[in-house]
Design a protein around this motif. Structure first.
Motif: not given
Lengths: 181, 367
Positions: B318, B296-299, A12-14, A41
């Motif tokens: 994560d 979801a994965v991210g910030e 899983a990636v951003m 993002y």
């Protein structure tokens, strides 16, 4: 603990989108290959730069793009990655009303440059990063712990530091009890 | 603090000093009555909130944020909910947003009232405390009627609100607004026209806009220095763009101006509350959001204008139900750093006024 076999999944990636505009152009123009990524993002732009380029990049953004307010400095620990930590700087421009993040990877034992010459406010923020993650900043005017006691050993926000873990030697010497648990 | 000249002395102030509003220790370096250096020792209230966050689910962690700035628990909760909602790509329903604005502004008034009472008390004016706590009580009553808690309210949920408004909420809030505005004028009568109060505060703890920026100082301290910067205006959230209000500013950046700015902010909050309460949209209070909060994965970094300045949450996800990293950008912590600058050259007695005027809460400084 033995690792349980997990079903294989795509990593899983951003889900980022490229960040275009005058600011990434400015960064690339000055730092070239030292700018590793400029993405966005959730409409929040960020740039990944190499560690030596970080403070010069902050200085450039301050001088030429009016990013005159350092919002925050923090770090994230990824024990399985090398370099292990990610330093995150958040800067804001009052003139542009824009907030961006700059990130750089830091290895264990690496000493990033202190941002205090650019923003005085970085002083306590960097002390907190040192206190919690054990990242020391070179050229910092006051490299002490800030929230934990000065004699404490260990860096609480590292992932290998347990939630109930503590410096028992310090607790016994200073609080007169066997353990805080 | 390193070496001492022969005519300098060191004075320890706190951690058990009533004017430090909690457990803040300041080591003052003095030349006679003048402060030549300060060293803040903080961390007495450190509970490791950010570490706790990594070991709790997003939903479980929500009540913890109330315990940072416990005088503005609603603002803390709003910031946290907005940050998680951003990560989930969700927006609260219009009804929830309006209620959030009302409660957050009421909390701003409560926070400023407690600040005013204790600040005046520090300086030697005992009377205002009784009046400000009386009005604050009315706000706390509304919180209590709404969610059962007075201080650490946990009023909001990720995605909206837990509770529907109780019968008579609008009336009660409107009644509070009506009786509160003349009270602000009453405080002004007690203090603004008082020569002792003015002389005591004028020119104390001066900080200009440029220095504020270099230190990252936000909130009323920055606005009293002259910069009309308020996140509710510059980057509106939770529907603040629908409401008409001004950003009060002053120019000299001293303790007196910060007092005026906070008084004006209370009046503006009443303006916002009145507009919001007059037409709360109907509809659901919870947006459609997954039962299990699993971004979801991210910030994301989301910040709001808390009573004390920019309160931000930086969350790294994560893809699990627990935050991988949660960083709180506390306004009190960053603003307190400017104390050294503001107190340099001041008299010892003024240090008390300067700590009060920054408006810190140690629960948030230490987290």
């Amino acid at each position: 603990m033995a690792e349980e076999p997990k079903p294989v999944k795509a990593p899983a990636v951003m889900a980022t989108v490229p960040w275009e505009g005058p600011i990434p152009d400015l960064l690339r123009e000055h730092f070239g290959a030292a700018v590793l990524e400029t993405s966005s993002y959730l409409d929040q732009p960020f740039a990944v730069v190499t560690l030596p380029a970080m403070v010069p990049a902050l200085e450039l953004l301050h001088a030429e793009a009016d990013f005159d307010y350092l919002v925050d400095i923090t770090a994230v620990d990824y024990p399985k990655r090398t370099p292990r930590f990610e330093l995150v700087y958040i800067v804001y421009s009052h003139l542009r009303n824009e907030r961006i993040r700059l990130k750089a990877a830091v290895g264990l034992g690496e000493q990033p440059l202190s941002a205090v010459p650019v923003f005085v406010g970085a002083n306590w923020l960097e002390r907190e990063v040192y206190d919690m993650f054990g990242i020391t900043f070179s050229g910092h005017p006051d490299p002490r712990r800030i929230l934990m006691p000065d004699e404490w050993t260990g860096f609480p926000l590292r992932k290998d530091y347990g939630i109930v873990e503590m410096d028992n030697r310090w607790v016994q010497a200073n609080l007169g009890i066997e353990s805080g648990q | 603090m390193t070496s001492l000249d022969s005519n300098e002395m060191v004075l320890n102030m706190g951690p058990q000093h009533p004017s430090t509003h909690g457990v803040l220790r300041i080591v003052l370096k003095l030349d006679g009555e003048r402060v030549t250096g300060t060293d803040c020792i903080i961390g007495y209230l450190h509970r490791g909130v950010e570490k706790i966050a990594e070991n709790r689910t997003y939903v479980q962690f929500a009540p913890y944020v109330d315990r940072m700035d416990y005088l503005a628990a609603v603002s803390n909760g709003l910031g946290y909910c907005l940050a998680v909602e951003k990560l989930m790509n969700a927006v609260a329903t219009p009804r929830a947003q309006a209620v959030r604005v009302i409660l957050t502004e009421l909390n701003r008034i409560a926070s400023h009232l407690l600040w005013l009472g204790t600040h005046a008390l520090d300086i030697g004016a005992i009377t205002p405390l009784f009046y400000t706590l009386r009005e604050r009580e009315a706000v706390l009553k509304i919180f209590e009627n709404y969610c059962g808690a007075r201080l650490t309210t946990h009023a909001f949920r990720i995605g909206g609100l837990q509770y529907e408004l109780y019968d008579g909420f609008e009336k009660e809030v409107e009644a509070f607004c009506t009786q509160f505005l003349p009270k602000v004028d009453e405080y002004e009568e007690l203090l603004s026209g008082n020569r002792i109060w003015r002389e005591r505060l004028r020119g104390v703890g001066v900080i200009d806009v440029e220095t504020c920026k270099r230190f990252g100082v936000t909130g009323p301290v920055l606005r009293a220095a002259g910069l009309a910067w308020d996140l509710r205006k510059s980057q509106p959230y939770s529907g603040y763009e629908q409401y008409e209000f001004d950003v009060p500013t002053r120019t000299s950046g001293d303790t007196l101006d910060r007092y005026f700015v906070r008084l004006d902010e209370m009046r503006q909050s009443v303006r916002i509350i009145r507009q919001a309460v007059a037409n709360i949209p109907s509809g659901p209070i919870m947006t459609k959001i997954a039962k299990v909060v699993k971004p979801a994965v991210g910030e994301a970094y989301v910040s709001i204008e808390a009573p004390k300045g920019e309160l931000g949450y930086y969350i790294v996800s994560d893809g699990t139900t627990h935050p991988y990293r949660l960083r709180v950008r506390p306004p009190s912590f960053v603003n307190l750093q400017a104390l050294g600058h503001m107190a340099k050259g001041a008299l010892v007695a003024d240090v008390v006024a300067i700590i009060g005027t920054i408006d810190i809460v140690l629960g948030e400084v230490d987290r």
